[in-house]
Scaffold this motif. Structure first.
Motif, PDB file in Angstrom:
ATOM      1  N   GLY A 172      42.271  47.542 -18.464  1.00  0.00           N
ATOM      2  CA  GLY A 172      41.932  48.010 -19.602  1.00  0.00           C
ATOM      3  C   GLY A 172      41.703  47.595 -21.179  1.00  0.00           C
ATOM      4  N   TYR A 173      41.919  47.422 -22.238  1.00  0.00           N
ATOM      5  CA  TYR A 173      41.789  47.661 -22.998  1.00  0.00           C
ATOM      6  C   TYR A 173      42.880  47.984 -23.647  1.00  0.00           C
ATOM      7  CZ  TYR A 173      37.206  45.546 -21.879  1.00  0.00           C
ATOM      8  OH  TYR A 173      36.580  45.245 -21.158  1.00  0.00           O
ATOM      9  N   ARG A 174      42.903  47.065 -25.499  1.00  0.00           N
ATOM     10  CA  ARG A 174      44.416  47.440 -25.928  1.00  0.00           C
ATOM     11  C   ARG A 174      43.401  47.513 -27.729  1.00  0.00           C
ATOM     12  NH1 ARG A 174      47.445  43.150 -27.507  1.00  0.00           N
ATOM     13  NH2 ARG A 174      46.523  42.133 -26.229  1.00  0.00           N
ATOM     14  N   PRO A 175      43.800  48.878 -28.271  1.00  0.00           N
ATOM     15  CA  PRO A 175      42.921  48.939 -29.815  1.00  0.00           C
ATOM     16  C   PRO A 175      43.501  48.297 -30.459  1.00  0.00           C
ATOM     17  CG  PRO A 175      43.828  50.818 -28.187  1.00  0.00           C
ATOM     18  CD  PRO A 175      44.225  50.325 -27.811  1.00  0.00           C
ATOM     19  N   THR A 176      42.990  47.530 -31.561  1.00  0.00           N
ATOM     20  CA  THR A 176      43.760  47.168 -31.908  1.00  0.00           C
ATOM     21  C   THR A 176      43.881  47.672 -33.387  1.00  0.00           C
ATOM     22  OG1 THR A 176      44.896  45.358 -31.325  1.00  0.00           O
ATOM     23  CG2 THR A 176      44.334  45.085 -34.303  1.00  0.00           C
ATOM     24  N   TYR A 177      43.436  48.000 -34.239  1.00  0.00           N
ATOM     25  CA  TYR A 177      42.727  48.556 -35.808  1.00  0.00           C
ATOM     26  C   TYR A 177      43.239  47.249 -36.867  1.00  0.00           C
ATOM     27  CZ  TYR A 177      42.218  52.267 -32.995  1.00  0.00           C
ATOM     28  OH  TYR A 177      42.300  53.140 -31.824  1.00  0.00           O
ATOM     29  N   VAL A 178      41.505  47.531 -37.850  1.00  0.00           N
ATOM     30  CA  VAL A 178      41.426  46.480 -38.956  1.00  0.00           C
ATOM     31  C   VAL A 178      41.074  47.187 -40.129  1.00  0.00           C
ATOM     32  CG1 VAL A 178      41.343  44.489 -40.213  1.00  0.00           C
ATOM     33  CG2 VAL A 178      41.415  44.361 -37.992  1.00  0.00           C
ATOM     34  N   GLN A 179      42.113  47.355 -41.504  1.00  0.00           N
ATOM     35  CA  GLN A 179      42.324  47.172 -42.485  1.00  0.00           C
ATOM     36  C   GLN A 179      40.371  46.709 -43.122  1.00  0.00           C
ATOM     37  OE1 GLN A 179      44.290  49.591 -45.137  1.00  0.00           O
ATOM     38  NE2 GLN A 179      43.185  50.294 -46.739  1.00  0.00           N
ATOM     39  N   ASN A 180      39.404  47.226 -43.608  1.00  0.00           N
ATOM     40  CA  ASN A 180      38.795  46.583 -44.513  1.00  0.00           C
ATOM     41  C   ASN A 180      38.623  47.177 -46.481  1.00  0.00           C
ATOM     42  OD1 ASN A 180      37.131  45.539 -42.421  1.00  0.00           O
ATOM     43  ND2 ASN A 180      36.676  47.443 -42.080  1.00  0.00           N
ATOM     44  N   ALA A 181      38.794  46.550 -46.139  1.00  0.00           N
ATOM     45  CA  ALA A 181      39.274  46.731 -48.100  1.00  0.00           C
ATOM     46  C   ALA A 181      38.438  47.635 -48.680  1.00  0.00           C
ATOM     47  CB  ALA A 181      39.746  45.543 -49.489  1.00  0.00           C
ATOM     48  N   ALA A 182      37.939  48.532 -49.836  1.00  0.00           N
ATOM     49  CA  ALA A 182      37.040  49.592 -51.031  1.00  0.00           C
ATOM     50  C   ALA A 182      36.384  47.741 -51.904  1.00  0.00           C
ATOM     51  CB  ALA A 182      37.525  50.545 -51.922  1.00  0.00           C
ATOM     52  N   THR A 183      34.786  47.770 -52.086  1.00  0.00           N
ATOM     53  CA  THR A 183      34.560  46.988 -52.746  1.00  0.00           C
ATOM     54  C   THR A 183      34.166  48.174 -53.603  1.00  0.00           C
ATOM     55  OG1 THR A 183      32.697  47.033 -51.404  1.00  0.00           O
ATOM     56  CG2 THR A 183      34.743  44.971 -50.763  1.00  0.00           C
ATOM     57  N   SER A 184      33.973  46.824 -54.944  1.00  0.00           N
ATOM     58  CA  SER A 184      33.233  47.528 -56.208  1.00  0.00           C
ATOM     59  C   SER A 184      31.523  46.682 -56.679  1.00  0.00           C
ATOM     60  CB  SER A 184      33.602  48.056 -56.355  1.00  0.00           C
ATOM     61  OG  SER A 184      32.802  48.746 -57.923  1.00  0.00           O
ATOM     62  N   SER A 185      30.901  46.316 -57.041  1.00  0.00           N
ATOM     63  CA  SER A 185      30.121  45.942 -57.618  1.00  0.00           C
ATOM     64  C   SER A 185      29.280  46.490 -58.919  1.00  0.00           C
ATOM     65  CB  SER A 185      29.109  44.165 -56.807  1.00  0.00           C
ATOM     66  OG  SER A 185      28.306  45.458 -56.122  1.00  0.00           O
ATOM     67  N   THR A 186      29.032  45.897 -60.401  1.00  0.00           N
ATOM     68  CA  THR A 186      27.979  45.964 -61.412  1.00  0.00           C
ATOM     69  C   THR A 186      27.693  45.039 -61.785  1.00  0.00           C
ATOM     70  OG1 THR A 186      29.972  47.090 -61.971  1.00  0.00           O
ATOM     71  CG2 THR A 186      28.535  46.971 -63.514  1.00  0.00           C
ATOM     72  N   THR A 187      26.207  45.802 -61.705  1.00  0.00           N
ATOM     73  CA  THR A 187      25.053  44.751 -62.404  1.00  0.00           C
ATOM     74  C   THR A 187      24.520  45.507 -62.968  1.00  0.00           C
ATOM     75  OG1 THR A 187      23.680  45.434 -60.581  1.00  0.00           O
ATOM     76  CG2 THR A 187      24.854  43.541 -59.986  1.00  0.00           C
TER      77      THR A 187
END
Length: 128
Positions: free
Chosen positions: A50-65
């Motif tokens: 089967g498969y073992r699930p692993t979770y990865v958190q992706n950080a929030a991003t913000s950009s200003t132009t």
């Protein structure tokens, strides 16, 4: 080893592997274990995968132009845009396999019988 002829062979992969590559590793390990213990054949008695699930958190991003426009000596205007993406979680599935094998010596089983694997054939086919 569960006893002198029976073993549990486990294999795990990364999120970049597929179940077929983990199965290959398990069969190779079964053949190596059989050879090390003087056996010529093995049979799969039980197979769980089967498969073992692993979770990865992706950080929030913000950009200003933006742009600054100067007109005259004292007048300045600003035009800016801020784009944000929220934090997210990505699920990565990692394949795993747990196989119970039983080992046999020459004369104890019929070679070529369905479900009977030759230790030497597997090792030879993989350059070992």
């Amino acid at each position: 080893m569960l006893d002198e002829r029976t073993a549990i062979i486990s294999g795990k992969g990364s999120s970049f592997d597929d179940l077929a590559s983990v199965t290959h590793k398990v069969f190779m390990q079964a053949a190596i274990t059989g050879q090390q213990r003087g056996f010529q054949y093995f049979q799969i008695l039980d197979d769980k995968h089967g498969y073992r699930p692993t979770y990865v958190q992706n950080a929030a991003t913000s950009s200003t132009t933006g742009t600054v426009t100067k007109t005259g000596r004292h007048s300045t205007s600003y035009n800016e845009t801020t784009t944000s993406t929220p934090a997210s979680v990505t699920r990565l599935d990692k394949p795993m396999k747990e196989t119970v094998v039983r080992f046999y010596k020459t004369g104890e089983v019929t070679p070529g019988q369905p479900g009977i694997w030759s230790v030497q054939s597997i090792l030879s086919a993989n350059g070992s």
